[in-house]
Design an enzyme around this catalytic site. Structure first.
Site, PDB file in Angstrom:
ATOM      1  N   ASN A 139       0.858  -1.191   0.000  1.00  0.00           N
ATOM      2  CA  ASN A 139       0.000   0.000   0.000  1.00  0.00           C
ATOM      3  C   ASN A 139       0.888   1.233   0.000  1.00  0.00           C
ATOM      4  OD1 ASN A 139      -2.796   1.248   0.420  1.00  0.00           O
ATOM      5  ND2 ASN A 139      -1.548   2.265   1.982  1.00  0.00           N
ATOM      6  N   GLU A 199      -0.917   0.488  -5.270  1.00  0.00           N
ATOM      7  CA  GLU A 199      -0.829   1.772  -5.989  1.00  0.00           C
ATOM      8  C   GLU A 199       0.471   1.895  -6.790  1.00  0.00           C
ATOM      9  OE1 GLU A 199      -1.750   1.648  -2.739  1.00  0.00           O
ATOM     10  OE2 GLU A 199      -3.731   2.609  -2.596  1.00  0.00           O
ATOM     11  N   ASP A 245      -4.030  22.491   7.110  1.00  0.00           N
ATOM     12  CA  ASP A 245      -4.764  21.554   6.267  1.00  0.00           C
ATOM     13  C   ASP A 245      -4.914  22.135   4.878  1.00  0.00           C
ATOM     14  OD1 ASP A 245      -5.623  19.030   6.784  1.00  0.00           O
ATOM     15  OD2 ASP A 245      -7.103  19.665   8.258  1.00  0.00           O
TER      16      ASP A 245
HETATM   17  C1  LIG Z   1      -0.248  15.927  -0.286  1.00  0.00           C
HETATM   18  C2  LIG Z   1      -1.082  14.957   0.479  1.00  0.00           C
HETATM   19  C3  LIG Z   1      -0.974  14.891   1.856  1.00  0.00           C
HETATM   20  C4  LIG Z   1      -1.713  13.968   2.577  1.00  0.00           C
HETATM   21  N1  LIG Z   1      -1.532  13.875   3.926  1.00  0.00           N
HETATM   22  C5  LIG Z   1      -2.146  12.887   4.615  1.00  0.00           C
HETATM   23  C6  LIG Z   1      -1.882  12.689   6.008  1.00  0.00           C
HETATM   24  O1  LIG Z   1      -1.119  13.425   6.626  1.00  0.00           O
HETATM   25  N2  LIG Z   1      -2.490  11.651   6.624  1.00  0.00           N
HETATM   26  C7  LIG Z   1      -3.343  10.810   5.969  1.00  0.00           C
HETATM   27  O2  LIG Z   1      -3.809   9.858   6.575  1.00  0.00           O
HETATM   28  N3  LIG Z   1      -3.648  10.998   4.670  1.00  0.00           N
HETATM   29  C8  LIG Z   1      -3.065  11.999   3.986  1.00  0.00           C
HETATM   30  N4  LIG Z   1      -3.336  12.187   2.652  1.00  0.00           N
HETATM   31  C9  LIG Z   1      -4.387  11.366   2.003  1.00  0.00           C
HETATM   32  C10 LIG Z   1      -3.957   9.985   1.654  1.00  0.00           C
HETATM   33  O3  LIG Z   1      -2.605   9.803   1.390  1.00  0.00           O
HETATM   34  C11 LIG Z   1      -4.721   9.519   0.417  1.00  0.00           C
HETATM   35  O4  LIG Z   1      -6.076   9.680   0.644  1.00  0.00           O
HETATM   36  C12 LIG Z   1      -4.447   8.107   0.041  1.00  0.00           C
HETATM   37  O5  LIG Z   1      -5.085   7.873  -1.155  1.00  0.00           O
HETATM   38  C13 LIG Z   1      -4.973   7.098   1.025  1.00  0.00           C
HETATM   39  O6  LIG Z   1      -4.554   5.877   0.524  1.00  0.00           O
HETATM   40  P1  LIG Z   1      -5.327   4.527   0.858  1.00  0.00           P
HETATM   41  O7  LIG Z   1      -6.656   4.607   0.176  1.00  0.00           O
HETATM   42  O8  LIG Z   1      -4.407   3.505   0.293  1.00  0.00           O
HETATM   43  O9  LIG Z   1      -5.447   4.459   2.338  1.00  0.00           O
HETATM   44  C14 LIG Z   1      -2.624  13.117   1.913  1.00  0.00           C
HETATM   45  C15 LIG Z   1      -2.750  13.205   0.530  1.00  0.00           C
HETATM   46  C16 LIG Z   1      -2.000  14.108  -0.180  1.00  0.00           C
HETATM   47  C17 LIG Z   1      -2.140  14.160  -1.656  1.00  0.00           C
END
Ligand SMILES: Cc1cc2nc3c(=O)[nH]c(=O)nc-3n(C[C@H](O)[C@H](O)[C@H](O)COP(=O)(O)O)c2cc1C
Length: 422
Positions: A139, A199, A245
């Site tokens: 992941n 991914e 945020d």
């Molecule tokens: C620039 C950026 C920063 C992010 N920061 C966080 C974070 O600090 N914590 C978090 O849980 N998700 C964060 N996200 C969202 C997740 O990385 C994102 O939703 C991801 O697709 C989740 O993956 P999953 O579906 O495999 O769990 C961020 C996304 C981006 C693009």
């Protein structure tokens, strides 16, 4: 295309700003990135560190188009195709990311920026976490991470896939945090799909990626990463925040997992990616991977032409959908499908095919001339985004859908835009 190749490409186009003088990672980098938001900025000389810093990498859709070698208008369909057709990356023996290996890691040697004076401290905003679960596989996701000692970070891990990996294992899990990645990997890491989808395979479909095994963990990482932090997500928690945020407001302080770093590998003359919080880069990386999901959902109920999570809506809370209206209720069906596909969304506008959804004046014109609140408005109270400061504590919020398409029971000629000089 590796990060370095991308930077070269941007430089050839005259869109790179190189800053050779020494800059301070505390607030100064944030200020310069903010003041030069239309250019990629490469800081050659940062504090007393040996690392360089790059920012504003993907502040516009055109930059993703360059990295993926497609036209800007084709990005949506390119992402849809990569999600639907993931392909296995090649695994190689020696990766550039392991040119230098440090078994006694010191996070304080990395010039991690502080972005606002209210922040808890410096934090990594572009860190892509890669973890491996025996059942679900690899992941990849973004998590902000702030150093709390020379070899420990506290990271914000929302209740999505990585969190499920941690809860399922009930024990420490191995993790690699990759920084300085090519744009296809960044985009793929931000995509939320089925927990079993790797991914990295979506990234490989977007643009070829090679992987290499970590030095101390059984994890595969993009071989051209600039920096890789190898460690374990511990069961310990630590105060995390406040940090900004995407909504340009501050997130609350929480107790989050501590990550212990055992090894740092990096390229020679490494480049740290400073992703400016709440910038267009942050917004595009959050929003662009949601657009294909909304597009597919709307396309199930009517003919969808295009989807845009708007900049003014933080690329997360507001959406404009373009449809080919064939039935009177297509607009309302599109609104309901969109809210279901992206429940964080608060306001949706649906327009006809003749409206340019990238031009907000045209969208407002469609609302002004085609929409009647008594007939075309949908209001619902549901769970929304944790990022919306105006939502209730349990995330319930009012959502509004505006069907600004031409009603079929009125004379269509009344709604046609004039063509001056024609
Ligand atoms: C620039 C950026 C920063 C992010 N920061 C966080 C974070 O600090 N914590 C978090 O849980 N998700 C964060 N996200 C969202 C997740 O990385 C994102 O939703 C991801 O697709 C989740 O993956 P999953 O579906 O495999 O769990 C961020 C996304 C981006 C693009």
């Amino acid at each position: 295309m590796s990060l370095r190749e991308f930077i070269n490409k941007v430089e050839e186009r005259g869109e790179l700003l190189r800053i050779e003088r020494n800059v301070n990672p505390k607030l100064e980098i944030a200020r310069i990135l903010n003041e030069n938001s239309n250019r990629v900025v490469l800081f050659e000389n940062v504090g007393n560190s040996n690392y360089r810093v790059v920012g504003n990498l993907c502040n516009k859709r055109e930059n993703f188009a360059i990295a993926l070698n497609v036209g800007t208008g084709d990005l949506l369909h390119r992402i849809i195709s990569a999600i639907e057709n993931p392909t296995k990356p090649e695994i190689i023996k020696n990766g550039n990311c392991q040119e230098v290996v440090e078994y006694d890691p010191n996070l304080f040697e990395i010039p991690i920026p502080t972005y606002t004076s209210r922040d808890m401290g410096p934090y990594i905003t572009s860190g892509v976490f890669i973890a491996n679960d025996p059942e679900y596989g690899f992941n990849m996701s973004f998590h902000r991470a702030s150093p709390i000692s020379k070899n420990e970070l506290v990271a914000r891990i929302c209740h999505r896939d990585l969190y499920r990996y941690i809860k399922k294992s009930k024990n420490e899990i191995e993790v690699a945090i990759c920084i300085g990645l090519d744009l296809s990997v960044l985009l793929a890491a931000a995509i939320s799909t089925d927990i079993k989808t790797n991914e990295l395979e979506i990234a490989n479909s977007l643009s070829r990626v090679e992987l290499v095994r970590c030095k101390t963990k059984d994890i595969l990482v993009p071989a051209d990463s600039e920096i890789v932090l190898e460690g374990n997500i511990t069961m310990r928690k630590h105060k995390e925040g406040p940090f900004p945020d995407i909504t340009k407001t501050y997130d609350i302080v929480r107790e989050e997992f501590v990550i212990k770093i055992d090894c740092i590998t990096h390229r020679r003359n490494p480049i740290f990616h400073a992703l400016l919080p709440a910038s267009k880069e942050h917004e595009l990386l959050m929003g662009m991977p949601r657009e294909p999901i909304i597009y597919n959902a709307v396309n199930e109920v009517c003919k969808c032409r295009d989807v845009l999570l708007t900049h003014g809506g933080c690329s997360w809370l507001h959406c404009v959908i373009k449809i080919d209206k064939r039935n009177e209720d297509d607009g309302k069906k599109a609104i309901n499908a969109a809210f279901k596909a992206h429940p964080s969304m608060k306001h949706v506008v649906v327009v006809d095919n003749d409206i340019d959804i990238h031009n907000m004046e045209e969208v407002e014109w469609a609302i002004a001339t085609r929409f009647q609140a008594g007939r075309d408005l949908i209001i619902k109270k549901e769970k929304g985004s944790s990022l919306d400061p105006s939502a209730n504590e349990d995330r319930t919020t009012y959502k509004v859908g505006i069907d600004a398409t031409i009603p079929f029971d009125m004379d269509g000629r009344k709604f046609k835009r004039i063509k001056l000089g024609e």
